[in-house]
Design a protein around this motif. Structure first.
Motif, short mmCIF file in Angstrom:
data_model
loop_
_atom_site.label_atom_id
_atom_site.label_comp_id
_atom_site.label_asym_id
_atom_site.label_seq_id
_atom_site.Cartn_x
_atom_site.Cartn_y
_atom_site.Cartn_z
N MET A 41 0.66 -1.08 0.20
CA MET A 41 0.18 0.08 0.02
C MET A 41 0.88 1.16 0.21
O MET A 41 1.67 1.31 0.69
N SER A 42 0.71 2.08 -0.90
CA SER A 42 1.60 3.16 -1.14
C SER A 42 0.81 4.53 -0.29
O SER A 42 -0.33 4.34 -0.15
N ILE A 43 1.82 5.38 0.12
CA ILE A 43 1.34 6.52 0.96
C ILE A 43 1.81 7.65 0.17
O ILE A 43 3.11 7.86 -0.01
N TRP A 95 -17.19 4.48 -7.56
CA TRP A 95 -17.88 3.67 -6.53
C TRP A 95 -17.03 2.58 -5.78
O TRP A 95 -17.44 1.76 -4.85
N GLN A 96 -15.78 2.73 -6.22
CA GLN A 96 -14.69 1.92 -5.68
C GLN A 96 -14.09 2.39 -4.39
O GLN A 96 -13.82 3.27 -4.21
N GLN A 97 -14.32 1.69 -3.26
CA GLN A 97 -14.14 1.79 -1.94
C GLN A 97 -12.42 2.09 -1.92
O GLN A 97 -11.88 3.17 -1.22
N ASP A 98 -11.72 1.35 -2.44
CA ASP A 98 -10.25 1.22 -2.50
C ASP A 98 -9.62 2.39 -3.33
O ASP A 98 -8.60 2.81 -3.22
N LYS A 99 -10.32 2.94 -4.36
CA LYS A 99 -10.00 4.05 -5.25
C LYS A 99 -11.15 5.07 -5.58
O LYS A 99 -11.65 4.99 -6.84
N ARG A 152 -6.53 6.20 -4.48
CA ARG A 152 -7.06 6.45 -3.18
C ARG A 152 -6.88 7.86 -2.40
O ARG A 152 -7.57 8.15 -1.70
N PHE A 153 -5.84 8.24 -3.37
CA PHE A 153 -5.59 9.67 -2.90
C PHE A 153 -6.04 10.74 -4.17
O PHE A 153 -6.30 10.44 -5.28
N LEU A 154 -6.28 11.92 -3.65
CA LEU A 154 -6.52 12.89 -4.69
C LEU A 154 -5.51 13.11 -5.89
O LEU A 154 -4.44 12.79 -5.82
N PRO A 155 -6.10 13.20 -7.06
CA PRO A 155 -5.09 13.14 -8.36
C PRO A 155 -4.12 14.32 -8.26
O PRO A 155 -2.88 13.80 -8.91
#
Length: 70
Positions: free
Chosen positions: A1-3, A29-33, A45-48
């Motif tokens: 998992m990247s941060i 609709w993807q909870q992970d993305k 997962r993060f803002l573009p």
């Protein structure tokens, strides 16, 4: 998992890039993305803007404000 690093988060805030106000930003609709950028063609997962800055060191350059609906 990247941060996403703290430096990238601070730079995006400093540059006042608000992805949610860009016409190319969409919520998935993807909870992970949950974040989608139509210009760069990725979901994350993060803002573009944070992903672009983190991966390239450059400011997100395709920001275009949403046109308000009448």
């Amino acid at each position: 998992m990247s941060i996403i690093c703290q430096e990238c988060q601070e730079n995006v805030k400093r540059l006042s890039i608000i992805c949610q106000k860009c016409q190319f930003y969409f919520v998935t609709w993807q909870q992970d993305k949950p974040h989608d950028c139509k210009v760069y063609g990725f979901k994350s997962r993060f803002l573009p803007a944070m992903v672009v800055f983190h991966s390239s060191g450059m400011r997100y350059s395709f920001y275009k404000s949403k046109i308000p609906k009448d």
